[in-house]
Motif scaffolding. Structure first.
Motif, PDB file in Angstrom:
ATOM      1  N   MET A  15      83.717  49.378  80.523  1.00 31.87           N
ATOM      2  CA  MET A  15      83.359  48.053  81.006  1.00 31.87           C
ATOM      3  C   MET A  15      82.077  47.602  80.320  1.00 31.87           C
ATOM      4  SD  MET A  15      84.055  47.824  85.095  1.00 31.87           S
ATOM      5  CE  MET A  15      83.228  49.307  85.568  1.00 31.87           C
ATOM      6  N   SER A  16      81.972  46.336  80.167  1.00 29.67           N
ATOM      7  CA  SER A  16      80.758  45.747  79.617  1.00 29.67           C
ATOM      8  C   SER A  16      80.375  44.531  80.453  1.00 29.67           C
ATOM      9  CB  SER A  16      80.970  45.356  78.150  1.00 29.67           C
ATOM     10  OG  SER A  16      82.021  44.415  78.041  1.00 29.67           O
ATOM     11  N   VAL A  17      79.202  44.007  80.204  1.00 29.76           N
ATOM     12  CA  VAL A  17      78.732  42.836  80.946  1.00 29.76           C
ATOM     13  C   VAL A  17      78.376  41.717  79.978  1.00 29.76           C
ATOM     14  CG1 VAL A  17      77.889  44.133  82.922  1.00 29.76           C
ATOM     15  CG2 VAL A  17      76.369  43.705  81.009  1.00 29.76           C
ATOM     16  N   LYS A  18      78.447  40.515  80.479  1.00 26.72           N
ATOM     17  CA  LYS A  18      78.007  39.342  79.726  1.00 26.72           C
ATOM     18  C   LYS A  18      77.140  38.496  80.642  1.00 26.72           C
ATOM     19  CE  LYS A  18      81.441  38.941  76.214  1.00 26.72           C
ATOM     20  NZ  LYS A  18      82.221  38.068  75.393  1.00 26.72           N
ATOM     21  N   TYR A  19      76.069  37.965  80.071  1.00 28.06           N
ATOM     22  CA  TYR A  19      75.122  37.151  80.835  1.00 28.06           C
ATOM     23  C   TYR A  19      75.150  35.683  80.413  1.00 28.06           C
ATOM     24  CZ  TYR A  19      73.385  41.743  82.140  1.00 28.06           C
ATOM     25  OH  TYR A  19      73.288  43.026  82.608  1.00 28.06           O
ATOM     26  N   ASN A  20      76.269  35.233  79.850  1.00 25.88           N
ATOM     27  CA  ASN A  20      76.369  33.835  79.418  1.00 25.88           C
ATOM     28  C   ASN A  20      76.131  32.866  80.567  1.00 25.88           C
ATOM     29  OD1 ASN A  20      76.962  34.747  76.856  1.00 25.88           O
ATOM     30  ND2 ASN A  20      79.171  34.548  77.114  1.00 25.88           N
ATOM     31  N   LYS A  21      76.589  33.243  81.761  1.00 21.70           N
ATOM     32  CA  LYS A  21      76.378  32.382  82.930  1.00 21.70           C
ATOM     33  C   LYS A  21      74.891  32.210  83.224  1.00 21.70           C
ATOM     34  CE  LYS A  21      80.649  33.479  85.419  1.00 21.70           C
ATOM     35  NZ  LYS A  21      81.165  34.019  86.696  1.00 21.70           N
ATOM     36  N   LEU A  22      74.118  33.265  83.003  1.00 18.15           N
ATOM     37  CA  LEU A  22      72.672  33.196  83.227  1.00 18.15           C
ATOM     38  C   LEU A  22      72.035  32.170  82.303  1.00 18.15           C
ATOM     39  CD1 LEU A  22      69.935  34.129  84.333  1.00 18.15           C
ATOM     40  CD2 LEU A  22      70.027  36.025  82.698  1.00 18.15           C
ATOM     41  N   TRP A  23      72.390  32.215  81.039  1.00 15.70           N
ATOM     42  CA  TRP A  23      71.771  31.300  80.067  1.00 15.70           C
ATOM     43  C   TRP A  23      72.143  29.854  80.375  1.00 15.70           C
ATOM     44  CZ3 TRP A  23      68.621  34.698  79.352  1.00 15.70           C
ATOM     45  CH2 TRP A  23      68.907  35.981  78.940  1.00 15.70           C
ATOM     46  N   LYS A  24      73.371  29.617  80.819  1.00 12.58           N
ATOM     47  CA  LYS A  24      73.772  28.259  81.200  1.00 12.58           C
ATOM     48  C   LYS A  24      73.014  27.802  82.450  1.00 12.58           C
ATOM     49  CE  LYS A  24      78.321  28.669  79.127  1.00 12.58           C
ATOM     50  NZ  LYS A  24      79.753  28.833  79.374  1.00 12.58           N
ATOM     51  N   LEU A  25      72.821  28.722  83.375  1.00  8.71           N
ATOM     52  CA  LEU A  25      72.090  28.393  84.605  1.00  8.71           C
ATOM     53  C   LEU A  25      70.634  28.060  84.306  1.00  8.71           C
ATOM     54  CD1 LEU A  25      72.760  28.187  87.607  1.00  8.71           C
ATOM     55  CD2 LEU A  25      72.077  30.565  87.852  1.00  8.71           C
ATOM     56  N   LEU A  26      70.045  28.759  83.338  1.00  9.38           N
ATOM     57  CA  LEU A  26      68.663  28.451  82.940  1.00  9.38           C
ATOM     58  C   LEU A  26      68.564  27.029  82.397  1.00  9.38           C
ATOM     59  CD1 LEU A  26      67.292  31.677  81.223  1.00  9.38           C
ATOM     60  CD2 LEU A  26      66.772  30.786  83.491  1.00  9.38           C
ATOM     61  N   ASN A  40      61.245  43.889  77.090  1.00 15.88           N
ATOM     62  CA  ASN A  40      62.383  44.736  76.722  1.00 15.88           C
ATOM     63  C   ASN A  40      63.608  44.445  77.588  1.00 15.88           C
ATOM     64  OD1 ASN A  40      60.903  46.005  74.731  1.00 15.88           O
ATOM     65  ND2 ASN A  40      60.329  47.719  76.037  1.00 15.88           N
ATOM     66  N   THR A  41      63.380  44.195  78.859  1.00 20.70           N
ATOM     67  CA  THR A  41      64.491  43.881  79.763  1.00 20.70           C
ATOM     68  C   THR A  41      65.116  42.548  79.382  1.00 20.70           C
ATOM     69  OG1 THR A  41      63.471  45.125  81.549  1.00 20.70           O
ATOM     70  CG2 THR A  41      65.142  43.526  82.172  1.00 20.70           C
ATOM     71  N   LEU A  42      64.290  41.582  79.049  1.00 19.03           N
ATOM     72  CA  LEU A  42      64.812  40.293  78.606  1.00 19.03           C
ATOM     73  C   LEU A  42      65.638  40.465  77.333  1.00 19.03           C
ATOM     74  CD1 LEU A  42      64.900  37.248  79.142  1.00 19.03           C
ATOM     75  CD2 LEU A  42      62.843  37.040  77.742  1.00 19.03           C
ATOM     76  N   ALA A  43      65.175  41.325  76.437  1.00 13.07           N
ATOM     77  CA  ALA A  43      65.927  41.595  75.207  1.00 13.07           C
ATOM     78  C   ALA A  43      67.272  42.233  75.524  1.00 13.07           C
ATOM     79  CB  ALA A  43      65.118  42.491  74.284  1.00 13.07           C
ATOM     80  N   LYS A  44      67.319  43.138  76.501  1.00 15.75           N
ATOM     81  CA  LYS A  44      68.581  43.756  76.897  1.00 15.75           C
ATOM     82  C   LYS A  44      69.559  42.711  77.430  1.00 15.75           C
ATOM     83  CE  LYS A  44      67.327  48.488  78.051  1.00 15.75           C
ATOM     84  NZ  LYS A  44      67.365  49.499  79.111  1.00 15.75           N
ATOM     85  N   LEU A  45      69.041  41.784  78.233  1.00 14.70           N
ATOM     86  CA  LEU A  45      69.898  40.712  78.738  1.00 14.70           C
ATOM     87  C   LEU A  45      70.459  39.893  77.581  1.00 14.70           C
ATOM     88  CD1 LEU A  45      67.723  39.510  81.751  1.00 14.70           C
ATOM     89  CD2 LEU A  45      69.971  40.593  81.910  1.00 14.70           C
ATOM     90  N   GLY A  46      69.633  39.620  76.593  1.00 11.54           N
ATOM     91  CA  GLY A  46      70.070  38.841  75.432  1.00 11.54           C
ATOM     92  C   GLY A  46      71.127  39.549  74.612  1.00 11.54           C
ATOM     93  N   LYS A  47      71.156  40.886  74.697  1.00  9.25           N
ATOM     94  CA  LYS A  47      72.139  41.683  73.957  1.00  9.25           C
ATOM     95  C   LYS A  47      73.320  42.106  74.828  1.00  9.25           C
ATOM     96  CE  LYS A  47      68.509  43.726  71.129  1.00  9.25           C
ATOM     97  NZ  LYS A  47      67.790  44.989  70.851  1.00  9.25           N
ATOM     98  N   ASN A  48      73.406  41.534  76.034  1.00  7.56           N
ATOM     99  CA  ASN A  48      74.469  41.878  76.990  1.00  7.56           C
ATOM    100  C   ASN A  48      74.519  43.374  77.277  1.00  7.56           C
ATOM    101  OD1 ASN A  48      75.496  39.245  77.498  1.00  7.56           O
ATOM    102  ND2 ASN A  48      76.488  39.295  75.507  1.00  7.56           N
ATOM    103  N   GLU A  49      73.345  43.963  77.447  1.00  8.75           N
ATOM    104  CA  GLU A  49      73.252  45.370  77.799  1.00  8.75           C
ATOM    105  C   GLU A  49      72.994  45.506  79.297  1.00  8.75           C
ATOM    106  OE1 GLU A  49      70.259  47.187  75.365  1.00  8.75           O
ATOM    107  OE2 GLU A  49      71.338  46.774  73.501  1.00  8.75           O
ATOM    108  N   ASP A  50      73.243  46.692  79.823  1.00  5.34           N
ATOM    109  CA  ASP A  50      73.024  46.942  81.249  1.00  5.34           C
ATOM    110  C   ASP A  50      71.537  46.882  81.590  1.00  5.34           C
ATOM    111  OD1 ASP A  50      75.731  47.374  81.628  1.00  5.34           O
ATOM    112  OD2 ASP A  50      75.571  49.544  81.413  1.00  5.34           O
ATOM    113  N   VAL A  51      71.231  46.284  82.717  1.00  6.27           N
ATOM    114  CA  VAL A  51      69.876  46.295  83.282  1.00  6.27           C
ATOM    115  C   VAL A  51      70.001  46.730  84.741  1.00  6.27           C
ATOM    116  CG1 VAL A  51      69.000  44.499  81.734  1.00  6.27           C
ATOM    117  CG2 VAL A  51      69.936  43.857  83.939  1.00  6.27           C
TER     118      VAL A  51
END
Length: 74
Positions: A1-12, A31-42
C-alpha cells in the motif's frame, strides 16, 4: 500500500495557505514536510495535527492506494 497527499495540497489552496504556513502551524519539521511532498509515510500524530490546523478529517488530506499485490482484508 502507498499513500497520496494530493487532497492535502488542494485543501491548502482552498485555505489560501502555503506549505510553509502549514509546517509552522502544525509544528512539523522540514523533513516531515518533504516526506509529505514525496508521498511517503508520516506519523499519525503529524496527520492529526494537520487535521487540527485545517479542521478536517484524515480522509480529507490523504488517500491510501492499494497495490495489486497487496492482500485483501478479510
Amino acid at each position: 500500500m502507498s499513500v497520496k497527499y494530493n487532497k492535502l495540497w488542494k485543501l491548502l489552496i482552498d485555505h489560501n495557505m502555503s506549505r510553509v504556513d502549514l509546517r509552522i502551524a502544525a509544528q512539523m519539521s522540514p523533513n516531515t514536510l518533504a516526506k509529505l511532498g514525496k508521498n511517503e509515510d508520516v506519523s499519525l500524530d503529524v496527520l492529526k495535527r494537520i487535521c487540527g490546523v485545517l479542521r478536517c478529517d484524515i480522509g480529507d488530506i490523504m488517500e491510501v492506494i492499494h497495490d495489486e499485490t497487496s492482500e485483501n482484508c478479510q
